[in-house]
Write a protein that holds these residues in place. Structure first.
Motif, mmCIF file in Angstrom:
data_model
loop_
_atom_site.group_PDB
_atom_site.id
_atom_site.type_symbol
_atom_site.label_atom_id
_atom_site.label_comp_id
_atom_site.label_asym_id
_atom_site.label_seq_id
_atom_site.Cartn_x
_atom_site.Cartn_y
_atom_site.Cartn_z
ATOM 1 N N ALA A 146 0.816 -1.218 0.000
ATOM 2 C CA ALA A 146 0.000 0.000 0.000
ATOM 3 C C ALA A 146 0.845 1.262 0.000
ATOM 4 N N VAL A 147 2.156 1.098 0.122
ATOM 5 C CA VAL A 147 3.065 2.241 0.189
ATOM 6 C C VAL A 147 3.994 2.224 -1.016
ATOM 7 N N ARG A 148 4.158 3.390 -1.616
ATOM 8 C CA ARG A 148 5.107 3.550 -2.719
ATOM 9 C C ARG A 148 5.972 4.761 -2.419
ATOM 10 N N GLY A 149 7.193 4.494 -1.950
ATOM 11 C CA GLY A 149 8.039 5.599 -1.515
ATOM 12 C C GLY A 149 7.446 6.247 -0.282
ATOM 13 N N LEU A 150 7.110 7.532 -0.399
ATOM 14 C CA LEU A 150 6.455 8.256 0.684
ATOM 15 C C LEU A 150 4.996 8.561 0.352
ATOM 16 N N THR A 151 4.421 7.776 -0.555
ATOM 17 C CA THR A 151 3.004 7.929 -0.883
ATOM 18 C C THR A 151 2.252 6.691 -0.436
ATOM 19 N N ILE A 152 0.967 6.857 -0.207
ATOM 20 C CA ILE A 152 0.136 5.767 0.293
ATOM 21 C C ILE A 152 -1.091 5.619 -0.593
ATOM 22 N N SER A 153 -1.550 4.403 -0.758
ATOM 23 C CA SER A 153 -2.692 4.104 -1.620
ATOM 24 C C SER A 153 -3.976 4.712 -1.054
ATOM 25 N N ILE A 154 -4.683 5.453 -1.892
ATOM 26 C CA ILE A 154 -5.957 6.039 -1.480
ATOM 27 C C ILE A 154 -7.007 4.947 -1.301
ATOM 28 N N ARG A 155 -6.968 3.927 -2.127
ATOM 29 C CA ARG A 155 -7.916 2.815 -1.985
ATOM 30 C C ARG A 155 -7.716 2.100 -0.645
ATOM 31 N N TRP A 156 -6.459 1.926 -0.250
ATOM 32 C CA TRP A 156 -6.197 1.277 1.031
ATOM 33 C C TRP A 156 -6.719 2.139 2.187
ATOM 34 N N LEU A 157 -6.522 3.450 2.100
ATOM 35 C CA LEU A 157 -7.055 4.345 3.124
ATOM 36 C C LEU A 157 -8.563 4.179 3.245
ATOM 37 N N CYS A 158 -9.232 4.087 2.109
ATOM 38 C CA CYS A 158 -10.687 3.935 2.119
ATOM 39 C C CYS A 158 -11.091 2.614 2.768
ATOM 40 N N GLN A 159 -10.404 1.551 2.408
ATOM 41 C CA GLN A 159 -10.738 0.237 2.964
ATOM 42 C C GLN A 159 -10.571 0.201 4.481
ATOM 43 N N GLN A 160 -9.589 0.935 5.001
ATOM 44 C CA GLN A 160 -9.279 0.866 6.414
ATOM 45 C C GLN A 160 -10.070 1.853 7.262
ATOM 46 N N LEU A 161 -10.393 3.021 6.688
ATOM 47 C CA LEU A 161 -10.876 4.121 7.529
ATOM 48 C C LEU A 161 -12.231 4.694 7.135
ATOM 49 N N SER A 162 -12.839 4.203 6.070
ATOM 50 C CA SER A 162 -14.078 4.845 5.590
ATOM 51 C C SER A 162 -15.303 4.487 6.423
ATOM 52 N N THR A 163 -15.241 3.393 7.189
ATOM 53 C CA THR A 163 -16.420 2.974 7.954
ATOM 54 C C THR A 163 -16.057 2.743 9.416
ATOM 55 N N PRO A 164 -15.940 3.819 10.194
ATOM 56 C CA PRO A 164 -15.692 3.630 11.635
ATOM 57 C C PRO A 164 -16.849 2.880 12.273
ATOM 58 N N GLY A 165 -16.514 2.047 13.243
ATOM 59 C CA GLY A 165 -17.533 1.214 13.877
ATOM 60 C C GLY A 165 -18.611 2.022 14.581
ATOM 61 N N PRO A 166 -19.736 1.395 14.854
ATOM 62 C CA PRO A 166 -20.853 2.110 15.507
ATOM 63 C C PRO A 166 -20.509 2.624 16.896
ATOM 64 N N ASP A 167 -19.533 2.010 17.537
ATOM 65 C CA ASP A 167 -19.136 2.433 18.879
ATOM 66 C C ASP A 167 -17.832 3.220 18.872
ATOM 67 N N ALA A 168 -17.457 3.772 17.697
ATOM 68 C CA ALA A 168 -16.189 4.497 17.573
ATOM 69 C C ALA A 168 -16.179 5.721 18.490
ATOM 70 N N ASP A 169 -15.074 5.869 19.224
ATOM 71 C CA ASP A 169 -14.946 7.025 20.106
ATOM 72 C C ASP A 169 -14.364 8.205 19.341
ATOM 73 N N GLU A 170 -14.113 9.296 20.036
ATOM 74 C CA GLU A 170 -13.640 10.513 19.385
ATOM 75 C C GLU A 170 -12.283 10.315 18.728
ATOM 76 N N VAL A 171 -11.410 9.547 19.360
ATOM 77 C CA VAL A 171 -10.085 9.297 18.784
ATOM 78 C C VAL A 171 -10.215 8.556 17.455
ATOM 79 N N ALA A 172 -11.068 7.531 17.402
ATOM 80 C CA ALA A 172 -11.262 6.750 16.183
ATOM 81 C C ALA A 172 -11.885 7.602 15.073
ATOM 82 N N LEU A 173 -12.848 8.437 15.448
ATOM 83 C CA LEU A 173 -13.491 9.296 14.448
ATOM 84 C C LEU A 173 -12.505 10.320 13.890
ATOM 85 N N GLU A 174 -11.654 10.855 14.746
ATOM 86 C CA GLU A 174 -10.665 11.827 14.278
ATOM 87 C C GLU A 174 -9.652 11.160 13.349
ATOM 88 N N ARG A 175 -9.276 9.933 13.639
ATOM 89 C CA ARG A 175 -8.370 9.213 12.748
ATOM 90 C C ARG A 175 -9.030 8.940 11.405
#
Length: 255
Positions: A146-175
């Motif tokens: 998912a990393v190329r040099g100092l760049t990161i895959s936008i698709r990977w970001l979406c897969q990991q962070l686009s759907t915070p869980g229903p019980d996500a706290d403020e730290v998780a939402l900010e991430r």
């Protein structure tokens, strides 16, 4: 000297516009180039891939990027954009059109995109510890593919962070909001050559989202636009990594 028309490609005074032999208008006039420029911005794909969770909207607003998100994807005429690029002169950073010289200004960026044009410059370092930085600010460590040099895959970001869980706290939402903003920056404002990765140099600027809104993002976008216009106007370039609405604005003014 022979009579010259307003629409002739070559400059009347070659002592000022010294890059004409490398300029796109020269190649078009001599039938060496006919291709339309290809956009590298992936805003439409991003918006279909990543639906913003309503819970992260306050963080996006706090960072100053909600207006950019609301603009969304705007369809433009790429043959027309290509014609405007043929009128861009790297020597003067202006469009040379029949009515005179025109350019994109900081005021245009502020009005069209709603980005701040004063404040600290958008700058940083490329000496980054990618696993540590992503772990701290995104809560996940990217795999090697998912990393190329100092760049990161936008698709990977979406897969990991686009759907915070229903019980996500403020730290998780900010991430999650940081991941969304990083992808938005990479797809919209500073796309790479393929429009599928984003440089991680922007991530430290998202550490404190309240502070993020104080940076001169509009100034950085304008500088990036100028650089991409200069690159696209020279040496048979086939693509351009820029938010095309800023260029299209010049067409509206001419009309």
């Amino acid at each position: 000297m022979a009579s010259r028309g307003l629409h002739d490609a070559d400059p009347l005074d070659p002592s000022v516009l010294l890059l004409q032999d490398r300029h796109r208008s020269h190649f078009v006039a001599t039938d060496q180039l006919q291709e339309v420029l290809r956009p590298r911005q992936q805003m439409r794909a991003f918006l279909s891939l990543w639906r913003m969770d309503p819970r992260i909207r306050p963080y996006v607003i706090r960072a100053g990027f909600y207006g950019i998100y609301r603009l969304g994807h705007i369809s433009t005429d790429w043959p027309l954009i290509t014609c405007l690029v043929e009128r861009w002169r790297p020597e003067t950073h202006t469009f040379h059109v029949p009515v005179g010289e025109m350019t994109i200004t900081l005021q245009d960026v502020a009005i069209i995109l709603g980005l701040r044009i004063d404040g600290p410059a958008v700058t940083g370092t490329c000496m980054l510890d990618v696993p540590q930085l992503c772990g701290e600010l995104l809560g996940v460590t990217p795999p090697a593919d998912a990393v190329r040099g100092l760049t990161i895959s936008i698709r990977w970001l979406c897969q990991q962070l686009s759907t915070p869980g229903p019980d996500a706290d403020e730290v998780a939402l900010e991430r999650s909001a940081r991941g969304f903003l990083l992808a938005l920056i990479g797809c919209f404002l500073f796309p790479d050559k393929k429009g599928v990765h984003v440089h991680l140099c922007f991530l430290p600027l998202l550490r404190d989202l309240t502070q993020t809104s104080t940076y001169s993002w509009g100034g950085a976008v304008l500088a990036h636009t100028y650089r991409e216009l200069c690159r696209a106007s020279l040496d048979h370039r086939c693509g351009i990594s820029v938010y095309e609405i800023l260029i299209y604005f010049i067409h509206v003014i001419i009309l």
